[in-house]
Write an enzyme that holds these catalytic residues in place. Sequence first.
Site, short mmCIF file in Angstrom:
data_model
loop_
_atom_site.label_atom_id
_atom_site.label_comp_id
_atom_site.label_asym_id
_atom_site.label_seq_id
_atom_site.Cartn_x
_atom_site.Cartn_y
_atom_site.Cartn_z
N GLU A 60 0.81 -1.23 0.00
CA GLU A 60 0.00 0.00 0.00
C GLU A 60 0.85 1.27 0.00
O GLU A 60 0.52 2.24 -0.68
CB GLU A 60 -0.96 0.03 1.20
CG GLU A 60 -2.16 -0.87 1.07
CD GLU A 60 -1.89 -2.30 1.53
OE1 GLU A 60 -0.72 -2.61 1.85
OE2 GLU A 60 -2.83 -3.11 1.55
N HIS A 129 -10.20 -4.07 10.58
CA HIS A 129 -11.00 -3.98 9.36
C HIS A 129 -12.26 -3.14 9.59
O HIS A 129 -13.23 -3.28 8.86
CB HIS A 129 -11.44 -5.36 8.87
CG HIS A 129 -10.33 -6.22 8.33
ND1 HIS A 129 -9.32 -6.72 9.10
CD2 HIS A 129 -10.08 -6.67 7.06
CE1 HIS A 129 -8.50 -7.45 8.36
NE2 HIS A 129 -8.93 -7.43 7.12
#
Lengths: 324, 349
Positions: A60, A129
Amino acid sequence: MSIITLRESITQALREEMALDENVFIMGCDVGLRGNPFGITKGLMNEYGEKRVIDTPISEAAFTGLGVGAAIAGMRPLVEILYADWITLPMDNIVNTAAKTCYMFGGQANVPIVIRAPFGVGGGVAAQHSQNNENWFVHVPGLKVITPSTPYDMKGMLKSAIRDNGPVICFEHKRNYSVKGEVPDGEYLVPIGKAAIRKTGTDCTIVAYSYMTYVAEAAAKELEKDGISCEVIDLRSLLPLDYDTVMESIKKTSRVVVVTEAPLRGSIAGEIVGEIIDRGFDLLDAPPQRLGSKNSPVAYNEGLEAMCTPKKEDIIAAVRKTFE
Amino acid sequence: MKDSKCIEELKKEFDAYAEMYSPEGLDREEQIRMYSIMWLMRKFEEAVKPLWMANKVHGYYHPYITEEAIATAIITQLKKEDYVGSTHRGHGHLIAKGGNINKMMAELFGKEEGYNKGRGGSMHISDMSIGMLGASGIVGAAVAPAVGSALKSWIKGTDDVTVVFFGDGGANAGSVSESMNMAAAWKLPVIFVCENNQWAIATDYARITGEPDLYKRGTGFGIPSYRCDGYNIYQIWETAKAAIERARAGEGPTFIECKTMRMLGHHATDDSWYRDMSVCDKYWEIEPIKRMGEFMVENKLATPEELEAIEAEAMKKVEASIEYADTQCHEPSPDTFYDYIYTDGEVIK
């Protein structure tokens, strides 16, 4: 008009903008062959090829950096972070490069990048998450932060974001992906920076955004039965934030409850209340109320997870408190 | 005059040492141009410290002095459309790409006429009109964005090439490795140039790096990788030439480690108290301008008089840039405070 899910509205926005502008491309983990975990980019790689829908390694920090650099060089990248929690990894490229380059370079370069980040609590996916970290970015001059909650807004605002010449982060609540709504068949845009009034009312203003808008609407519906008329504002965009609409509403209602799903401490709810006090303390008949998640990571356990976020009942209680 | 004994001693400790030679395809005219560019870099940076002491320039500036051969040998081979990703030690990169030293000096003075309108200073100087993607204040952080410009060339199918610079310090940033992996996976047209000056701010890189041969990292990612003597402009030129051709032909990235030695402080006013600077004494014997000049004279490519004239010309240009920045440029107006935070004139307060 057709009725589609918010998930489909994102796909439509991406597909249309990719067709209109060959500088638009998508990159991220699993965006190509798999079509992202939520099916949002499914089929786009077949339509536009592997160089415009790029499956990246799980890097990322660097692939967002590549996106930022491609934007500086004139492309319009759509970078997808699988879950907003992981936006910490490319934080440096977002905050120090995407947000500051135009300024540091004295306007020589634009960074027209859109970063899409699914966020929010729900589904038992635990602390890594589920995070609501949209607030962090509101603190960064140079960024725009949007949180559309309906298919109509999502499509129109995402298209505006792609055409914006600066960096925009689009936070998509995972619980909103299945929300259905009407979307025009033809081309349209929704501007960034304008709030929407979801329900008009006269007694108390509820300011919310993203999934919390739906919770606020449910609370308002129930309060209506007791004769309390709430006006529900969906901010849609957190940076810039449409204080004109907020203050117009408070002029009418003299009461306000601000709701965020982020942990309350240090959240945008406090900032909004502060701004309301600066702009119109005298308009208020009661202390403004702030609601947010408990100051805790999000739990896996269903009961503990549910305890974390503001509920309809919490909003109802907060509205009632403004009448005490 | 060359001190041969000193150089023999240096060879024992500087493992990247390579003898100077005339590479095929590099004509005299181009060598003179390269030599002139190195002098311009040197004179520019030598001028800045006194300006800092005189309070004309402030903040940080990180000298490129004695690393000039690297940028010169590589960047002068690029075309205007090619991209350069730079570092905090970026003045030389911009000069080699054809940047305007008046605008650079004006930026150091913080003036509106500067490259960045006084908003960036030494650490952020950029010139988008010549593909100079900007210096960067965060070590290692500019690599991924620079590789992004190579990603653009790859998507668009152009033959534009990106050269991205970083140091031995930057090499240890995670996103540099991540970027190398993506460049290798997709055969992006990028050349990774590691300017290994052996010092990461105030830490000797040998104390914080397991494998001292940094070029081997490229090999680990499947990237053809080379090490050059960072003071040998000819060796760097020839290595870069092949790398640029490879990238332009769509054959993917190359990694070039240019090993050198930081002979000054990390920034202008760093007195290097944390290291023994006498180590550098031998390296001054092969500093790149002196070394190239000696080689050209020995090989009758130039006369000492010609070289002196080049140095004087560089000095004149730098003096003119100071004169320009100091007397003809302006402070940014407070009315423009919010400019450039957003694009297209949008102001969000």
